[in-house]
Motif scaffolding. Structure first.
Motif, PDB file in Angstrom:
ATOM      1  N   LEU A  18       0.821  -1.205   0.000  1.00  0.00           N
ATOM      2  CA  LEU A  18       0.000   0.000   0.000  1.00  0.00           C
ATOM      3  C   LEU A  18       0.860   1.261   0.000  1.00  0.00           C
ATOM      4  N   SER A  19       1.948   1.256   0.749  1.00  0.00           N
ATOM      5  CA  SER A  19       2.818   2.435   0.791  1.00  0.00           C
ATOM      6  C   SER A  19       3.441   2.702  -0.567  1.00  0.00           C
ATOM      7  N   LEU A  20       3.881   1.650  -1.237  1.00  0.00           N
ATOM      8  CA  LEU A  20       4.461   1.820  -2.570  1.00  0.00           C
ATOM      9  C   LEU A  20       3.415   2.329  -3.559  1.00  0.00           C
ATOM     10  N   GLY A  21       2.228   1.734  -3.503  1.00  0.00           N
ATOM     11  CA  GLY A  21       1.176   2.132  -4.439  1.00  0.00           C
ATOM     12  C   GLY A  21       0.718   3.554  -4.230  1.00  0.00           C
ATOM     13  N   ILE A  22       0.589   3.984  -2.958  1.00  0.00           N
ATOM     14  CA  ILE A  22       0.142   5.355  -2.670  1.00  0.00           C
ATOM     15  C   ILE A  22       1.192   6.359  -3.129  1.00  0.00           C
ATOM     16  N   ALA A  23       2.476   6.005  -2.971  1.00  0.00           N
ATOM     17  CA  ALA A  23       3.526   6.894  -3.451  1.00  0.00           C
ATOM     18  C   ALA A  23       3.448   7.069  -4.968  1.00  0.00           C
ATOM     19  N   VAL A  24       3.255   5.970  -5.679  1.00  0.00           N
ATOM     20  CA  VAL A  24       3.136   6.044  -7.135  1.00  0.00           C
ATOM     21  C   VAL A  24       1.919   6.893  -7.527  1.00  0.00           C
ATOM     22  N   ALA A  25       0.780   6.661  -6.860  1.00  0.00           N
ATOM     23  CA  ALA A  25      -0.436   7.387  -7.204  1.00  0.00           C
ATOM     24  C   ALA A  25      -0.331   8.874  -6.873  1.00  0.00           C
ATOM     25  N   SER A  26       0.504   9.220  -5.894  1.00  0.00           N
ATOM     26  CA  SER A  26       0.648  10.627  -5.501  1.00  0.00           C
ATOM     27  C   SER A  26       1.634  11.386  -6.377  1.00  0.00           C
ATOM     28  N   GLY A  27       2.344  10.687  -7.260  1.00  0.00           N
ATOM     29  CA  GLY A  27       3.363  11.355  -8.079  1.00  0.00           C
ATOM     30  C   GLY A  27       4.618  11.632  -7.308  1.00  0.00           C
ATOM     31  N   ALA A  28       4.839  10.930  -6.212  1.00  0.00           N
ATOM     32  CA  ALA A  28       6.019  11.113  -5.375  1.00  0.00           C
ATOM     33  C   ALA A  28       7.018   9.997  -5.641  1.00  0.00           C
ATOM     34  N   PRO A  29       8.281  10.155  -5.242  1.00  0.00           N
ATOM     35  CA  PRO A  29       9.232   9.038  -5.332  1.00  0.00           C
ATOM     36  C   PRO A  29       8.726   7.836  -4.544  1.00  0.00           C
ATOM     37  N   VAL A  30       9.032   6.645  -5.051  1.00  0.00           N
ATOM     38  CA  VAL A  30       8.543   5.439  -4.396  1.00  0.00           C
ATOM     39  C   VAL A  30       9.055   5.351  -2.960  1.00  0.00           C
ATOM     40  N   ALA A  31      10.292   5.773  -2.744  1.00  0.00           N
ATOM     41  CA  ALA A  31      10.866   5.699  -1.403  1.00  0.00           C
ATOM     42  C   ALA A  31      10.097   6.547  -0.408  1.00  0.00           C
ATOM     43  N   ALA A  32       9.370   7.574  -0.899  1.00  0.00           N
ATOM     44  CA  ALA A  32       8.620   8.446   0.009  1.00  0.00           C
ATOM     45  C   ALA A  32       7.545   7.678   0.759  1.00  0.00           C
ATOM     46  N   GLY A  33       6.950   6.679   0.126  1.00  0.00           N
ATOM     47  CA  GLY A  33       5.942   5.875   0.803  1.00  0.00           C
ATOM     48  C   GLY A  33       6.538   5.058   1.929  1.00  0.00           C
ATOM     49  N   LEU A  34       7.748   4.509   1.708  1.00  0.00           N
ATOM     50  CA  LEU A  34       8.397   3.717   2.756  1.00  0.00           C
ATOM     51  C   LEU A  34       8.861   4.598   3.913  1.00  0.00           C
ATOM     52  N   ILE A  35       9.365   5.799   3.586  1.00  0.00           N
ATOM     53  CA  ILE A  35       9.777   6.724   4.656  1.00  0.00           C
ATOM     54  C   ILE A  35       8.577   7.096   5.525  1.00  0.00           C
ATOM     55  N   ALA A  36       7.431   7.384   4.881  1.00  0.00           N
ATOM     56  CA  ALA A  36       6.230   7.749   5.636  1.00  0.00           C
ATOM     57  C   ALA A  36       5.755   6.587   6.499  1.00  0.00           C
ATOM     58  N   ALA A  37       5.800   5.361   5.963  1.00  0.00           N
ATOM     59  CA  ALA A  37       5.374   4.193   6.746  1.00  0.00           C
ATOM     60  C   ALA A  37       6.266   3.997   7.964  1.00  0.00           C
ATOM     61  N   ALA A  38       7.581   4.168   7.765  1.00  0.00           N
ATOM     62  CA  ALA A  38       8.502   4.020   8.893  1.00  0.00           C
ATOM     63  C   ALA A  38       8.282   5.117   9.926  1.00  0.00           C
ATOM     64  N   ALA A  39       8.093   6.370   9.449  1.00  0.00           N
ATOM     65  CA  ALA A  39       7.856   7.471  10.390  1.00  0.00           C
ATOM     66  C   ALA A  39       6.540   7.277  11.142  1.00  0.00           C
ATOM     67  N   GLY A  40       5.510   6.814  10.437  1.00  0.00           N
ATOM     68  CA  GLY A  40       4.233   6.590  11.093  1.00  0.00           C
ATOM     69  C   GLY A  40       4.323   5.579  12.208  1.00  0.00           C
ATOM     70  N   GLY A  41       5.167   4.525  12.020  1.00  0.00           N
ATOM     71  CA  GLY A  41       5.312   3.523  13.064  1.00  0.00           C
ATOM     72  C   GLY A  41       6.252   3.934  14.164  1.00  0.00           C
ATOM     73  N   ILE A  42       7.426   4.418  13.786  1.00  0.00           N
ATOM     74  CA  ILE A  42       8.481   4.670  14.766  1.00  0.00           C
ATOM     75  C   ILE A  42       8.246   5.964  15.535  1.00  0.00           C
ATOM     76  N   VAL A  43       7.649   6.980  14.909  1.00  0.00           N
ATOM     77  CA  VAL A  43       7.426   8.265  15.583  1.00  0.00           C
ATOM     78  C   VAL A  43       6.021   8.334  16.193  1.00  0.00           C
ATOM     79  N   ALA A  44       4.977   8.105  15.360  1.00  0.00           N
ATOM     80  CA  ALA A  44       3.606   8.226  15.866  1.00  0.00           C
ATOM     81  C   ALA A  44       3.232   7.074  16.785  1.00  0.00           C
ATOM     82  N   GLY A  45       3.833   5.882  16.571  1.00  0.00           N
ATOM     83  CA  GLY A  45       3.474   4.713  17.375  1.00  0.00           C
ATOM     84  C   GLY A  45       3.682   4.905  18.859  1.00  0.00           C
ATOM     85  N   PRO A  46       4.905   5.219  19.322  1.00  0.00           N
ATOM     86  CA  PRO A  46       5.121   5.339  20.777  1.00  0.00           C
ATOM     87  C   PRO A  46       4.510   6.585  21.397  1.00  0.00           C
TER      88      PRO A  46
END
Length: 744
Positions: A18-46
């Protein structure tokens, strides 16, 4: 910890495609989806206030992010994400998160459905080997041409992805394959098929490292107002999505999990967005798909969300070549399926029942045609119009009353009923109805209104004064609150709230209104049907949710034995509703003693069913003043000697009469005292049954004696120690009227 670790892997498997697909659909670099997923877990999670919510790139933000990328470029979009995150932190610290609960679900669902439609229209072009257009309308316009000239290999990759997703969702619930989320096998099968069969389809282009080519976010080029609007739009939309997701997760959280702190969650989302924007990631929001997967996988703490971010980061750093094997058409097909699921037709049927479908369609159409922010604002505007319409809805009914037989001659009377919210908008309608009443006529004006503003008060009051000056008479009855009375007296304090008073509690004779065409009094059957119609019009809709819950099972709290007298209404004098009382009514509220030769088991059949099947542990016997049965018992049954069945039944009152005669004094009202003694006698009769006596002695059964005085409309309770009935004082528990043996 074991549950959280396993759940984190499940969420990780959902998040990657889903992160890869949303990045592609947003016109952003593919890595941007993975960075957001990691930030959402590691920063917003705790740091989040919702322990089981999982954050990351959200499909609901795709349209907004794509517009920002097209308008400002990717680096500037990262700056907007960073600033939006800081704004969310400020809003969270300001403790305004609960304001989001005021957003109508119809607008939220309409927005999501619109986003789903936009995603589908855009990603279908990618699946077919083309590229998305600048708008949803353009995508729709160009879609027929794209369907006629597809890229075969991309279309095959998309078809394989969709087929695997649909097949996976139809696996039996007990199948262990269901432990793996459907998007992962769908992407894997499509990638393997494309590699094995040599299909030419564009694939993911991932940098060598996650932050390869990273540069500081750039300031957006454009007007300050436009940039500020973009920051606020992204912050608000992401916040609304996250907080609504938190509320949804909170409703199904397992026992032992702390409830959501919405302000803390908003601060955490802001921090995650700031970090994601700084590192070149997509905007972050709470995602219902991942959060649901987290719950279903058995997560119990926030560790699951944090670990899912760690796994995403590890995959992005160590497994880049594997990700680069994924065809873009497979990711787009995954988003097409996700978009179709966002357009949920079942929501429309539910919203129609609540008359909120216009707001849904307004938000849906606005998002598709105008854009995400404009669509939400349009939906909110329609919601406000609907709310204003409900608040100002007014019904005015006027009819001429025909005198009942025996009424004294006099001027004609009219009945005017005003229902709803009486504001200045309803003044023309009300005054038109009031002015139609002839001069000199008597008027019964029922103001069944929940609000009356000053303009409406002036209009009604001025008409009343003018009508009375012309010889008429006006009687005003306010059913809910004394708005008119407060206006007349000048008492501007808060209105005195009374309990909702529907007209059902008044007798038919007090409410009967007949049209001028009625030549004769209505028949009892027609009065009955009129009452049923009034119930359907005014009460059925209110009690329907309660009755729907009770339809399959009853769990009454108390067995209530009372007289058949029509003036005794158990639910009124106990302030109870449907399902509360299990009622037995008979002449004189008698209970045949154990071993009675009377061939009537109806009372004890009720008692047996109540205590043995329904497990009722409280029995109340209620007598009343001016009881015809007690009067007949006191007279020796002479007046009803010609009624054989009734005469036999009244023989049950003999012990009551003997007990009454044994007393030295009977007070000013012997009939009232006889009725009270009768309650005590019937309670004693209940204890003649051995199985009831055992339960009472064991404290498993409570017996309560009540006496209803008709004239004062008050209920008294039996004080067994004094042998008298006492008025129930305020805030005194019922246990004060019971002894330890369970007797009244």
């Amino acid at each position: 910890m074991r549950r959280d670790v396993l759940a984190s892997f499940v969420v990780f498997l959902v998040a990657i495609p889903l992160s890869l697909g949303i990045a592609v659909a947003s016109g952003a670099p593919v890595a941007a989806g993975l960075i957001a997923a990691a930030a959402g877990g590691i920063v917003a999670g705790p740091a989040g206030g919702s322990p089981l919510q999982v954050s990351g790139p959200a499909a609901g933000l795709t349209v907004l992010v794509a517009d920002l990328v097209a308008s400002y470029g990717w680096r500037a979009t990262c700056t907007i994400t960073l600033l939006a995150g800081l704004l969310q932190v400020v809003l969270g610290v300001s403790r305004v998160a609960r304001v989001v609960l005021a957003v109508s679900p119809a607008v939220v669902h309409g927005m999501l459905a619109g986003v789903g439609a936009v995603i589908v229209l855009a990603q279908l072009h990618v699946v077919l080997g083309g590229g998305p257009q600048e708008s949803a309308v353009a995508n729709l316009r160009e879609l027929p041409g794209q369907l006629l000239h597809p890229a075969p290999h991309s279309a095959l990759v998309g078809a394989v992805t969709v087929l695997v997703l649909l097949g996976w969702s139809r696996l039996p619930r007990g199948n262990r394959l269901r432990l793996v989320p459907g998007p992962l096998p769908a992407i894997a099968v499509a990638a393997v098929a494309a590699w094995a069969l040599g299909w030419k389809a564009e694939r993911v282009d991932l940098p060598e490292t996650l932050l390869h080519g990273w540069g500081a976010p750039e300031l957006p080029h454009g007007s300050p107002h436009g940039v500020a609007g973009a920051v606020v739009s992204l912050a608000v939309v992401a916040a609304v999505a996250s907080l609504l997701c938190s509320v949804a997760v909170d409703r199904v959280r397992p026992a032992g999990v702390a409830p959501t702190d919405l302000d803390r969650e908003l601060v955490a989302q802001g921090a995650a967005n700031a970090v994601s924007g700084l590192l070149g990631g997509l905007p972050v929001a709470g995602v219902i798909v991942r959060s649901t997967a987290n719950l279903e996988a058995g997560a119990r703490t926030r560790l699951s969300a944090v670990l899912h971010g760690v796994w995403v980061l590890a995959l992005a750093v160590c497994c880049g070549p594997v990700i680069e094997r994924v065809p873009l058409a497979a990711l787009s097909a995954l988003l097409v399926v996700l978009g179709v699921r966002l357009v949920d037709p079942a929501r429309v049927a539910d919203l129609r029942r609540h008359r909120e479908a216009p707001a849904y369609f307004a938000a849906f159409g606005g998002v598709v045609v105008l854009g995400l922010g404009e669509g939400v604002l349009l939906g909110v505007a329609v919601t406000a119009v609907l709310a204003l319409r409900r608040l100002t809805r007014l019904t005015v009914r006027t009819e001429r009353l025909v005198p009942l037989p025996g009424d004294a001659p006099g001027p004609p009377r009219w009945h005017v009923v005003v229902e709803g919210s009486l504001t200045f908008l309803g003044v023309p309608k009300v005054t038109r109805a009031l002015r139609a009443v002839p001069a000199g006529a008597g008027v019964d004006l029922d103001l069944n209104v929940d609000f009356m503003d000053h303009a409406a008060f002036d209009a009604v009051h001025d008409w009343r004064l003018a009508h009375e000056r012309r010889g008429g008479r006006v009687d005003i009855d306010e059913v809910h609150e004394g708005w008119y009375e407060r206006g007349v007296t000048g008492d501007m304090s808060s209105p005195r709230k009374s309990s909702p008073q529907a007209r059902w509690w008044a007798p038919w004779a007090n409410r009967q209104r007949r049209s001028a065409s009625a030549a004769e009094p209505p028949s009892p059957a027609s009065v009955l049907l009129d009452g049923v119609r009034e119930y359907h019009d005014s009460t059925a809709g209110l009690v329907r949710p309660i009755m729907a819950e009770l339809a399959m099972e009853q769990k009454p709290e108390l067995l209530f034995i009372t007289c058949v007298d029509s003036r005794v209404v158990p639910n009124i004098i106990t302030a109870s509703g449907p399902g509360d009382l299990f009622i037995n009514r008979n002449v004189g509220n008698f209970v045949p003693p154990h071993g009675s030769s009377l061939p009537d088991d109806s009372v004890m059949a009720t008692v047996e069913y109540a205590t043995n099947v329904l497990d009722i542990r409280t029995i109340a016997v209620c007598g009343h003043s001016n009881c015809g049965a007690m009067a007949a018992v006191m007279a020796g049954g002479k007046e009803v000697a010609h009624l054989e069945g009734l005469s036999r039944w009244l023989e049950l009152g003999t012990p009551t009469l003997e007990r009454f005669r044994a007393e030295d004094g009977h007070g000013d009202d012997p009939l009232a005292r006889l009725s009270q003694i009768n309650v005590m006698q019937q309670l004693d009769h209940l204890l003649t049954y051995p199985w009831l006596r055992e339960r009472a002695d064991a404290g498993e059964l409570e017996l309560v004696g009540l006496y209803f005085d008709l004239k004062s409309a008050t209920v008294k309770v039996l004080d067994r120690a004094a042998g008298k009935f006492a008025t129930i004082p305020n805030h005194v528990p019922a246990s004060a009227y019971r002894d330890n043996g369970g007797r009244p």
